[in-house]
Design an enzyme around this catalytic site. Structure first.
Site, PDB file in Angstrom:
ATOM      1  N   LYS A  27      54.098  58.078  38.606  1.00 42.18           N
ATOM      2  CA  LYS A  27      55.524  58.378  38.880  1.00 42.18           C
ATOM      3  C   LYS A  27      55.004  59.980  38.936  1.00 42.18           C
ATOM      4  O   LYS A  27      55.503  60.823  39.917  1.00 42.18           O
ATOM      5  CB  LYS A  27      56.705  58.445  37.772  1.00 42.18           C
ATOM      6  CG  LYS A  27      57.963  58.959  38.208  1.00 42.18           C
ATOM      7  CD  LYS A  27      58.931  58.575  37.101  1.00 42.18           C
ATOM      8  CE  LYS A  27      59.355  57.059  37.495  1.00 42.18           C
ATOM      9  NZ  LYS A  27      60.003  56.624  36.399  1.00 42.18           N
ATOM     10  N   ARG A  98      61.618  60.657  31.875  1.00 36.58           N
ATOM     11  CA  ARG A  98      61.212  59.192  32.409  1.00 36.58           C
ATOM     12  C   ARG A  98      59.986  58.773  32.361  1.00 36.58           C
ATOM     13  O   ARG A  98      59.032  59.610  32.102  1.00 36.58           O
ATOM     14  CB  ARG A  98      61.445  59.167  34.081  1.00 36.58           C
ATOM     15  CG  ARG A  98      62.913  59.271  34.508  1.00 36.58           C
ATOM     16  CD  ARG A  98      62.678  59.644  35.892  1.00 36.58           C
ATOM     17  NE  ARG A  98      63.877  60.471  36.607  1.00 36.58           N
ATOM     18  CZ  ARG A  98      64.949  59.615  37.112  1.00 36.58           C
ATOM     19  NH1 ARG A  98      64.864  58.347  37.350  1.00 36.58           N
ATOM     20  NH2 ARG A  98      65.900  60.336  37.461  1.00 36.58           N
ATOM     21  N   GLY A 107      61.428  49.262  35.275  1.00 38.67           N
ATOM     22  CA  GLY A 107      62.513  48.787  34.273  1.00 38.67           C
ATOM     23  C   GLY A 107      62.082  48.473  32.856  1.00 38.67           C
ATOM     24  O   GLY A 107      62.727  48.058  31.916  1.00 38.67           O
ATOM     25  N   MET A 109      60.019  50.137  30.594  1.00 38.92           N
ATOM     26  CA  MET A 109      60.220  51.363  29.577  1.00 38.92           C
ATOM     27  C   MET A 109      61.548  52.326  29.933  1.00 38.92           C
ATOM     28  O   MET A 109      62.640  51.704  30.542  1.00 38.92           O
ATOM     29  CB  MET A 109      59.044  52.225  29.686  1.00 38.92           C
ATOM     30  CG  MET A 109      57.892  51.518  29.351  1.00 38.92           C
ATOM     31  SD  MET A 109      56.295  52.572  29.641  1.00 38.92           S
ATOM     32  CE  MET A 109      56.109  52.507  31.211  1.00 38.92           C
ATOM     33  N   ARG A 371      56.910  55.154  45.074  1.00 41.59           N
ATOM     34  CA  ARG A 371      55.757  54.161  44.601  1.00 41.59           C
ATOM     35  C   ARG A 371      55.512  53.242  45.390  1.00 41.59           C
ATOM     36  O   ARG A 371      56.241  52.840  46.485  1.00 41.59           O
ATOM     37  CB  ARG A 371      55.980  53.680  43.322  1.00 41.59           C
ATOM     38  CG  ARG A 371      57.344  52.635  43.333  1.00 41.59           C
ATOM     39  CD  ARG A 371      57.593  52.467  41.853  1.00 41.59           C
ATOM     40  NE  ARG A 371      58.736  51.852  41.640  1.00 41.59           N
ATOM     41  CZ  ARG A 371      59.392  51.650  40.617  1.00 41.59           C
ATOM     42  NH1 ARG A 371      59.244  52.008  39.721  1.00 41.59           N
ATOM     43  NH2 ARG A 371      60.602  50.917  40.442  1.00 41.59           N
ATOM     44  N   HIS A 489      67.830  44.908  38.689  1.00 39.44           N
ATOM     45  CA  HIS A 489      66.762  44.328  37.839  1.00 39.44           C
ATOM     46  C   HIS A 489      66.316  43.089  38.306  1.00 39.44           C
ATOM     47  O   HIS A 489      65.245  42.679  38.301  1.00 39.44           O
ATOM     48  CB  HIS A 489      67.056  44.595  36.562  1.00 39.44           C
ATOM     49  CG  HIS A 489      66.096  44.002  35.531  1.00 39.44           C
ATOM     50  ND1 HIS A 489      66.079  42.905  35.083  1.00 39.44           N
ATOM     51  CD2 HIS A 489      65.280  44.690  34.997  1.00 39.44           C
ATOM     52  CE1 HIS A 489      64.994  42.624  34.399  1.00 39.44           C
ATOM     53  NE2 HIS A 489      64.479  43.877  34.073  1.00 39.44           N
ATOM     54  N   SER A 797      25.316  22.239  40.207  1.00 43.00           N
ATOM     55  CA  SER A 797      26.822  22.329  40.237  1.00 43.00           C
ATOM     56  C   SER A 797      27.082  22.904  38.777  1.00 43.00           C
ATOM     57  O   SER A 797      26.997  22.164  37.859  1.00 43.00           O
ATOM     58  CB  SER A 797      27.494  21.324  40.639  1.00 43.00           C
ATOM     59  OG  SER A 797      28.878  21.617  40.596  1.00 43.00           O
ATOM     60  N   GLY A 799      29.140  23.594  35.799  1.00 44.23           N
ATOM     61  CA  GLY A 799      30.401  22.875  34.893  1.00 44.23           C
ATOM     62  C   GLY A 799      30.737  24.055  34.129  1.00 44.23           C
ATOM     63  O   GLY A 799      30.381  23.883  33.077  1.00 44.23           O
ATOM     64  N   THR A 800      31.529  25.003  34.459  1.00 43.65           N
ATOM     65  CA  THR A 800      31.701  26.048  33.465  1.00 43.65           C
ATOM     66  C   THR A 800      32.680  25.614  32.401  1.00 43.65           C
ATOM     67  O   THR A 800      32.942  26.564  31.412  1.00 43.65           O
ATOM     68  CB  THR A 800      31.768  27.424  34.099  1.00 43.65           C
ATOM     69  OG1 THR A 800      32.997  26.933  35.109  1.00 43.65           O
ATOM     70  CG2 THR A 800      31.012  27.948  34.981  1.00 43.65           C
ATOM     71  N   ASP A 802      32.531  22.899  30.484  1.00 42.19           N
ATOM     72  CA  ASP A 802      31.613  22.508  29.485  1.00 42.19           C
ATOM     73  C   ASP A 802      30.748  23.623  29.068  1.00 42.19           C
ATOM     74  O   ASP A 802      30.391  23.858  28.004  1.00 42.19           O
ATOM     75  CB  ASP A 802      31.004  21.519  29.834  1.00 42.19           C
ATOM     76  CG  ASP A 802      31.913  20.073  29.566  1.00 42.19           C
ATOM     77  OD1 ASP A 802      32.204  19.930  28.379  1.00 42.19           O
ATOM     78  OD2 ASP A 802      31.568  19.172  30.416  1.00 42.19           O
ATOM     79  N   CYS A 864      31.925  24.466  39.771  1.00 43.74           N
ATOM     80  CA  CYS A 864      32.987  23.491  40.064  1.00 43.74           C
ATOM     81  C   CYS A 864      33.911  23.428  38.738  1.00 43.74           C
ATOM     82  O   CYS A 864      35.037  22.570  38.619  1.00 43.74           O
ATOM     83  CB  CYS A 864      32.805  22.225  40.310  1.00 43.74           C
ATOM     84  SG  CYS A 864      31.579  21.284  38.853  1.00 43.74           S
ATOM     85  N   TYR A 884      28.626  28.197  47.005  1.00 44.21           N
ATOM     86  CA  TYR A 884      30.030  28.094  46.985  1.00 44.21           C
ATOM     87  C   TYR A 884      30.590  27.882  45.765  1.00 44.21           C
ATOM     88  O   TYR A 884      30.079  27.919  44.456  1.00 44.21           O
ATOM     89  CB  TYR A 884      29.835  26.501  47.812  1.00 44.21           C
ATOM     90  CG  TYR A 884      29.626  25.412  47.101  1.00 44.21           C
ATOM     91  CD1 TYR A 884      30.547  24.760  46.070  1.00 44.21           C
ATOM     92  CD2 TYR A 884      28.484  24.709  47.028  1.00 44.21           C
ATOM     93  CE1 TYR A 884      30.093  23.474  45.157  1.00 44.21           C
ATOM     94  CE2 TYR A 884      28.028  23.571  46.247  1.00 44.21           C
ATOM     95  CZ  TYR A 884      28.905  23.231  45.353  1.00 44.21           C
ATOM     96  OH  TYR A 884      28.486  22.067  44.577  1.00 44.21           O
TER      97      TYR A 884
HETATM   98  C1  PEP Z   1      33.131  21.313  33.795  1.00 46.26           C
HETATM   99  O1  PEP Z   1      32.731  21.056  32.763  1.00 46.26           O
HETATM  100  O2  PEP Z   1      33.225  22.467  34.016  1.00 46.26           O
HETATM  101  C2  PEP Z   1      33.401  20.439  34.847  1.00 46.26           C
HETATM  102  C3  PEP Z   1      33.687  20.612  35.799  1.00 46.26           C
HETATM  103  O3  PEP Z   1      33.529  18.829  34.144  1.00 46.26           O
HETATM  104  P1  PEP Z   1      34.741  18.360  33.525  1.00 46.26           P
HETATM  105  O4  PEP Z   1      35.680  19.403  33.497  1.00 46.26           O
HETATM  106  O5  PEP Z   1      35.063  17.366  34.397  1.00 46.26           O
HETATM  107  O6  PEP Z   1      33.926  18.326  32.297  1.00 46.26           O
HETATM  108 MG    MG Z   2      32.017  18.795  32.402  1.00 45.48          MG
END
Ligand code: PEP
Ligand code: MG
Length: 906
Positions: A27, A98, A107, A109, A371, A489, A797, A799-800, A802, A864, A884
């Site tokens: 503002k 203000r 709205g 604050m 704004r 609002h 791949s 597996g974030t 785990d 994944c 990917y």
């Molecule tokens: C992972 O571990 O990220 C994964 C994709 O496998 P899951 O979630 O099935 O363990």
């Molecule tokens: Mg896994």
């Protein structure tokens, strides 16, 4: 000199500018900028966001003494420009105070108007203006606002009315009038007296009379409001850091309540709900700003076309509209012309849709704020594409203008057309925020939160909403209000949240105490179902069926534009042909993860699966697996067909075996009967499968390595399906993925089982198919030894899910017990299972990719885990050079846009 804490503006000059929003808040920065580009703005000054930080570090007293000199000088500057004096009885200067943070928090604050009035000044103001009604109306508003915001006058119970509104009702009732503006000067005087007495009775405080005392109280109240509950919640929802702080802007008051040549309003350079390129907004003659948003009086439309559209929805005839609710374009044509020119100027200057506030004081137009407007996801896409087509912004800017997460709204289900035809329209309101909502009626925010937590879908029904309702609105399917317009609002906040909202449905009679709403003789209670169409304003009784949204129009064009820039491909996580199809329609170019365990859970399959697990030896297991094989093969066939021509990564069985076996007596007896063994045997087997840490137990390739028959059966099902499709002329690209690899040999043993079984099958069938064998990288050891693993694995791949679990040592299943405290204490900034931890887990991803490609330069790498659909994580995956990301079908467009943005940012 000590550092500068106050920046002045006025009369075409300003110490700040638009680029200084971090210091001056949105503002403050825009008030300065508007001065510089020749938009009329009442003079004033902005106290920086740094002072807010100092306020929380040093406390009120210290900060006031630090600011005193600069603020007094800045007030003197306003006095000069306005030729009046702050606190003076005969020629008083009144100011507004203000808030304004870096990111807009509409709205959330506090604001105080008409500051500087007391029992004597109000008489002076009367003499100066010759308008006692105006002076006393301003004074009663000031006491009311200051009492609420600075002195903490709130309703005692949630069903209670605002204490000041209750007094107004009482006075109106005694006088026998309905509207606020029917009150006369004597009544307003009476209100002020009663307000002050109520303040004294409830808070024990006297209302301050000194202008500077009022000012410091207001400035500190705005700083305090940075840490009020709703502001904290809003920041959490929007990802705005607590450290930013708010600026405070103090400005000379201009008055929209000085009579019939005065007015106040809110306007948008484009439609914030749909994105349509149409100037629109609402105003009220002889009113102050809060009247428009608070929904106390029905605001009128600014443009004639807007007014006619409104009348149609509200069922108001053209004659009635033109005489009772004329647009500003009709009622104040000269001012309207100026307003229209200035809104165009501002949009062209900022090159984005503007949300503006203005006041007309006795025929002179002033801007109080501009704004970049909050908008729905659909409007965000349309406005970006329109601005691009209109030549205002380039392709890359258009792509950067859309927040990937906002696309989620465009993927929400919409009402099924045929179901709508059957549905009973209860009433109509304004189409404040598009979408379809069906849920059970609740009237209060805390009930909405409670019911939602219990797994219910709710629609919040209110006379009007206030910032206190934020938490309830956040969990509701939709919001319905009886009062308030398109800038109320409820409407503004719902659009910001991408939530369906119908506002100003005047036929609703809501009784908070009885928890009922009556509409044209139909009485609905708390818990009854209701449905809202936020695109038309229609309200339906009961539930209305919905269907999935489609990717088309501007949304499809935006996605096409995104593909021009992306390097990262987007695949999907899908376990059924239906999911695969949905994802393909959203632009997925393959399946990055097909979790085969989800295919075992139903009907006859689960029985055969249980038989396999409970079997005494390999022989027994093979017999059971032979029963599963045809089911699996048919499932894979469906998925490959839906993804014809695209790569499909099928992961071998992963979860702990005890998840499959029956834990109830009935189920155990059934298995005993099926297998012709004793109940005791089954119970012993079930018990022996129990693990203390199933997440770290007998799962992933540990299953395949202990029971290679499973891997053999799955290989046969995957490749058998592909061979059958080959015969039908359908192209497949199967990729077989080994889960939970930690050691090279674990992978190698699985790989040799897979390849041997494949060879056997190819020989039997007399035909073959190309396929790849790769691995999940989801155990830190696999990431650390990725070069070794890449010597055998053809793809990685990540597996974030785990990998996060094992890098942090946080159980995926149990994090809820401490995560809220960790977030509260800021030990963690975000949930690492939702947003990839780039410093830790991300480093493993980066390192494993580099190590793997050092051995196998063409190693295909993807992700994944859940992070594959989260924008900041997607951008990280682009940076480290993954091929990917793979995410759930409804996140595919979000990931595609984030991937394009990552490439553009690079
Ligand atoms: C992972 O571990 O990220 C994964 C994709 O496998 P899951 O979630 O099935 O363990
Ligand atoms: Mg896994």
């Amino acid at each position: 000199m000590d550092k500068k804490r106050v920046y002045t503006f006025g009369n075409g000059l300003a110490e700040g500018k638009a680029g200084m929003r971090n210091l001056l808040g949105g503002k403050g920065a825009n008030l300065a900028e508007m001065n510089l580009i020749g938009v009329p703005v009442p003079p004033g000054f902005t106290i920086t966001t740094d002072v807010c930080t100092e306020y929380y570090e040093m406390g009120q007293e210290k900060v006031v003494s630090l600011l005193k000199e600069e603020v007094e000088k800045a007030i003197a500057n306003i006095e000069n420009l306005m030729r009046s004096k702050f606190g003076d009885v005969e020629n008083p200067l009144l100011v507004s105070v203000r808030s304004g943070a870096r990111a807009s928090m509409p709205g959330m604050m506090d604001t105080i108007l008409n500051l500087g009035l007391n029992d004597e000044v109000v008489e002076g103001l009367t003499r100066k203006t010759g308008n006692a009604r105006f002076a006393w109306d301003s004074y009663r508003r000031f006491v009311q606002m200051y009492g609420d915001v600075v002195l903490g006058m709130k309703p005692v119970n949630k069903e209670d009315q605002d204490p000041f509104e209750a007094i107004i009702e009482e006075v109106k009732h005694a006088k026998g009038v309905k509207l606020d503006n029917e009150l006369e000067v004597e009544d307003l005087k009476e209100l002020v007296k009663k307000f002050k007495a109520a303040v004294k009775a409830q808070t024990g405080k006297d209302f301050p009379t000194c202008a500077y005392e009022q000012l410091w109280g207001a400035i500190c109240a705005v700083f305090n409001s940075w840490m009020n509950e709703r502001a904290i919640l809003y920041r959490k929802m929007e990802g705005i850091p607590d450290e930013w702080g708010t600026a405070v802007s103090v400005q000379a008051m201009v008055f929209g309540n000085m009579g019939d040549t005065s007015a106040t309003g809110v306007c948008f350079s484009r439609d914030a709900a749909t994105g349509e390129d149409l100037f629109n907004g609402e105003y009220l003659i002889n009113a102050q700003g809060e009247d428009v948003v608070a929904g106390i009086r029905t605001p009128q439309q600014i443009t004639k076309i807007g007014s006619q559209r409104w009348a149609q929805l509200a069922g108001v005839s053209e004659e009635e509209r033109a005489s009772k609710y004329p647009s500003m374009e009709e009622a104040m044509p000269e001012i309207y012309k100026q307003l229209d020119e200035l809104q165009t100027k501002l949009e062209n200057h900022y090159k984005d849709m503007q949300d503006m506030e203005f006041t007309v004081q006795e025929g002179k137009l002033w801007f109080l704020q501009t704004r970049n407007g909050k908008r729905t996801g659909a409007a965000m896409v349309k406005i970006a594409m329109d601005l691009f087509r209109q030549g205002m912004i380039d392709e890359k800017t258009a792509l950067m203008r859309v927040e990937p997460n906002k696309l989620d709204e465009l993927l929400h289900p919409v009402f099924d057309k045929s179901a709508l035809k059957q549905a009973k329209v209860l009433t109509r309101g304004l189409p404040a925020s598009p979408g379809a909502a069906t849920g059970q009626i609740v009237f209060f925010a805390d009930d909405a939160a409670e019911w939602h937590a219990a797994g219910k879908r709710v629609v919040m029904v209110r006379i009007e909403t206030s910032p206190e309702d934020l938490a309830g609105m956040a969990v509701a399917e939709g919001i319905l209000t009886a009062r308030g317009g398109m800038t109320s609002h409820a409407a503004v906040v719902a659009r910001g949240m991408g939530k369906c909202c119908v506002s100003g449905a005047g036929a609703l009679n809501i009784d908070y105490k009885a928890r009922t709403v009556e509409v044209d003789g139909v009485l609905l209670k708390e818990g009854d179902f209701i449905s809202l169409n936020g695109s038309t304003g229609e309200v339906y009784q009961g539930k209305v069926e919905t269907k999935a949204a489609e990717l088309s129009g501007d949304f499809a064009d935006l996605m096409k534009l995104a593909d021009k820039y992306t390097r990262l491909q987007v695949r999907t996580n899908a376990d059924t042909p239906h999911d695969a199809e949905v994802a393909r329609n959203f632009g997925a170019v393959g399946i990055g993860l097909c979790r085969t365990e989800h295919m075992f859970f139903e009907g006859e399959k689960i029985k055969a699966m249980r038989e396999m697990i409970l079997a005494e030896n390999a022989e027994g297991r093979r017999k059971a697996l032979a029963k599963i094989l045809p089911y699996q093969q048919a499932d894979f066939k469906g998925i490959f067909k839906a993804m014809a021509g695209c790569p499909v990564t099928v992961r071998l069985l992963d979860p702990p075996l005890h998840e499959f076996v029956p834990h109830d007596l009935k189920g155990q007896q059934e298995m005993a009967d099926t297998m012709g063994v004793s109940l005791q045997y089954i119970q012993q087997r079930v018990e022996s499968l129990c693990e203390h840490n199933p997440m770290l137990g007998h799962r992933g390739c540990r299953l395949g390595n202990t029971y290679p028959e499973i891997t053999q059966m799955q290989t046969r099902a995957i490749l058998g399906a592909a061979l059958e499709l080959k015969k039908e002329g359908i192209e497949t690209h199967p990729e077989i993925m080994v889960p939970l690899t930690g050691i090279l040999y674990e992978f190698q043993q699985q790989e040799s089982v897979i390849r041997a079984e494949a060879d056997k099958l190819f020989e039997e069938v007399g035909d073959r198919i190309d396929f790849k064998v790769g691995t999940m990288i989801e155990i830190p050891r696999a990431a650390l030894t990725a070069d070794r693993i890449a010597s055998s694995a053809e793809f990685f791949s990540f597996g974030t899910n785990d990998l996060t679990q094992m890098t942090f040592g946080y159980s995926r299943d149990d994090i809820a017990s401490f995560l809220p405290v960790y977030l509260e204490k800021k030990i963690l900034k975000v949930d690492p299972f939702q947003v990839l931890d780039q410093n830790g887990v991300g480093q493993l991803v980066r390192m494993a990719t580099e190590k793997g490609r050092a051995i196998r330069p063409d190693l295909k790498c993807g992700i994944c885990g859940e992070h594959g659909g989260e924008p900041s994580s997607v951008k990280f995956c682009h940076k480290v050079g993954l091929n990917y990301v793979s995410c759930s079908p409804f996140r595919v467009p979000i990931a595609r846009l984030a991937a394009a943005q990552a490439a553009i940012e690079e």
